[in-house]
Design a protein around this motif. Structure first.
Motif, mmCIF file in Angstrom:
data_model
loop_
_atom_site.group_PDB
_atom_site.id
_atom_site.type_symbol
_atom_site.label_atom_id
_atom_site.label_comp_id
_atom_site.label_asym_id
_atom_site.label_seq_id
_atom_site.Cartn_x
_atom_site.Cartn_y
_atom_site.Cartn_z
ATOM 1 N N LYS A 169 11.078 10.310 16.531
ATOM 2 C CA LYS A 169 10.056 10.460 17.560
ATOM 3 C C LYS A 169 10.679 10.583 18.947
ATOM 4 O O LYS A 169 10.203 11.325 19.801
ATOM 5 N N ASP A 213 11.765 3.285 10.322
ATOM 6 C CA ASP A 213 10.462 3.599 9.738
ATOM 7 C C ASP A 213 9.567 4.067 10.875
ATOM 8 O O ASP A 213 8.716 3.325 11.369
ATOM 9 N N ALA A 215 7.028 6.034 11.173
ATOM 10 C CA ALA A 215 5.579 6.084 10.977
ATOM 11 C C ALA A 215 4.917 4.757 11.318
ATOM 12 O O ALA A 215 3.750 4.715 11.721
ATOM 13 N N ASN A 216 5.669 3.672 11.180
ATOM 14 C CA ASN A 216 5.143 2.343 11.477
ATOM 15 C C ASN A 216 5.831 1.695 12.675
ATOM 16 O O ASN A 216 5.743 0.480 12.855
ATOM 17 N N SER A 274 7.997 4.698 1.209
ATOM 18 C CA SER A 274 6.610 4.416 0.849
ATOM 19 C C SER A 274 6.482 3.278 -0.153
ATOM 20 O O SER A 274 5.419 2.659 -0.260
#
Length: 488
Positions: A169, A213, A215-216, A274
């Protein structure tokens, strides 16, 4: 390269070779090791017992039994180049030309590279065209191959960088220090900026591994209270855990500690996906899964020797991990069953692996226990249990003094090319600060020759191989917990 040096480097240290020669276990009590037959040695299943026999027969100069023992070891440890070279040397000392050539030619086919032209212990067989062919081809495997390069270097100093992570990101690379317990943000030219520092609140120790991670917004850190940590306290001996930080801010979110029991441990690898968070204890050879707020062991097997890198498949259903001797193994997390990765050992060596990564249906391995050091991409069949072809990405690069671990950024793998861990003594301090080098961060292109099925280069297969016989059941009887819940 003297045969004594080769033999004493086969897992046992030089001092251990002499010590363990005094007590040689055999399969049946009362058997005299000096009278063992080729059949009896060939029935031995324990590599440790065979290594002790190697030491004894070398000491007694019993070349015949030494050859039998090393031959059995090459079957049990097909990834070990030192064992194979010791076997070829033993045959050569007996003047066994055909047997020597067979071993050397097989090693060349596997991708091993050595310069043997002037080895005195091989002199008895060094007078034929076959010898010249074998030696020339083994040496050719030492030629650099690949398009990767050093991206930048981290500053010289007493850091002991062993882990990298990438934040997609923010397009930010992070580096973890074993000595300081710090995590740094890395600039484009290798400049360091403090990001996470050990303090009373987070309780961080040596940073051995990291997994992002995004996404989290989480960064998972595998940390151990090791003697290498500058602020190590003997009261912390045996303590280790997984620490969860905010990937964007560096704020501590959670920590999951293992209960200390006065025995050594090192959480040295970590993966997140996941299906959850997984961490490897490379000393005790145990893999833990984060279940709720506890680290629960899910993988353990007495045949495992030295666990290194781990990787999760893209769908999170399969966990792969590297054993330094056994190669790449896996766990079907849905079925809770372990398996041996299926490949052709006559054409591919999967030992000596530190770094292990998943990329677009393939595994990428960093092999520093292989001569030459290399980075390989292994395409898998749809089951994920079989290597269909292999491609060298970078081989024998001059920067590869000791490549270890890294992190994937898009289609690139950034990794430590010259780990400084061998520059540190057993008490965790540098042997000589002046000899510490800047750490080179290398980048390999993961899509190099992507459409090729394998190329005629060191250690590759031009076509998908037929699987040949190799020791089976190394890991198939593992218990792997499939029901523990993912945690993020």
């Amino acid at each position: 390269m003297k045969i004594k040096q080769i033999l004493c480097a086969l897992v046992l240290g030089a001092a251990a070779c002499a010590a363990q020669a005094q007590q040689v276990p055999t399969s049946k009590p009362g058997l005299d090791p000096t009278a063992l037959t080729e059949i009896q040695i060939g029935q031995t299943e324990s590599p440790q017992a065979l290594l002790r026999l190697v030491s004894l027969y070398k000491q007694d100069e019993d070349l015949q039994r030494l050859g039998w023992t090393l031959s059995r070891l090459t079957f049990l440890q097909p990834n070990n180049g030192d064992v194979k070279l010791a076997l070829a040397t033993t045959y050569a000392l007996q003047g066994e030309k055909t047997k020597t050539y067979d071993v050397l030619l097989a090693m060349q086919k596997q991708g091993f590279g050595y310069d043997l032209a002037h080895e005195k212990n091989l002199a008895k067989v060094a007078d034929t065209k076959v010898w010249t062919y074998a030696v020339d081809n083994l040496k050719s495997n030492l030629h650099p191959f690949g398009e990767g390069k050093v991206a930048f270097s981290l500053p010289k100093g007493d850091y002991l960088f062993e882990s990298l992570a990438f934040d997609p990101k923010r397009q930010q690379l992070l580096a973890g220090s074993v000595r300081e317990g710090k995590i740094y943000l890395v600039g484009k030219n290798g400049q360091l900026q403090d990001f996470i520092t050990p303090n009373a609140e987070n309780g961080l120790w040596s940073v051995y591994a990291m997994a992002a991670d995004p996404a989290n917004d989480a960064l998972y850190v595998a940390s151990t209270a090791s003697v290498y940590f500058k602020n190590f306290s003997k009261e912390d001996f045996g303590k280790a855990g997984v620490f969860k930080f905010s990937l964007s801010s560096g704020k501590l979110l959670e920590k999951y500690l293992l209960a200390p029991d006065s025995e050594p441990r090192t959480l040295s690898s970590i993966a997140v996906g996941s299906s959850g968070v997984f961490a490897v204890d490379g000393v005790r050879n145990v893999i833990y899964r984060l279940d709720g707020k506890q680290l629960k062991p899910i993988v353990s097997n007495p045949k495992l020797t030295s666990l290194r890198g781990i990787a999760l498949s893209g769908d999170g259903k399969t966990l792969y991990f590297a054993d330094y001797e056994q190669g790449v193994l896996g766990v079907d997390l849905v079925a809770g069953k372990g398996f041996d990765l299926n490949y052709n050992p006559a054409l591919l060596v999967l030992g000596g692996i530190d770094g292990l990564y998943w990329y677009d249906g393939a595994l990428v391995v960093i092999e520093n226990g292989m001569s030459p050091h290399r980075v390989m991409r292994l395409k898998l069949d749809p089951t994920g249990h079989k290597v269909t072809n292999a491609m060298p990405l970078d081989v024998a690069n001059p920067a590869f003094s000791l490549p270890t671990y890294g992190a994937i950024d898009g289609d690139g793998l950034y990794f430590v090319a010259n780990s400084q861990k061998n520059a540190y003594g057993s008490y965790g301090t540098p042997n000589d600060n002046a000899k510490l080098e800047p750490v080179k961060i290398f980048r390999s292109d993961l899509r190099f020759a992507w459409k090729e099925g394998g190329v005629a280069a060191p250690g590759t297969m031009s076509q998908p191989p037929a699987v040949e016989a190799k020791p089976q059941g190394q890991f198939g009887n593992v218990d792997a917990g499939a029901q523990s819940a993912p945690a993020h």
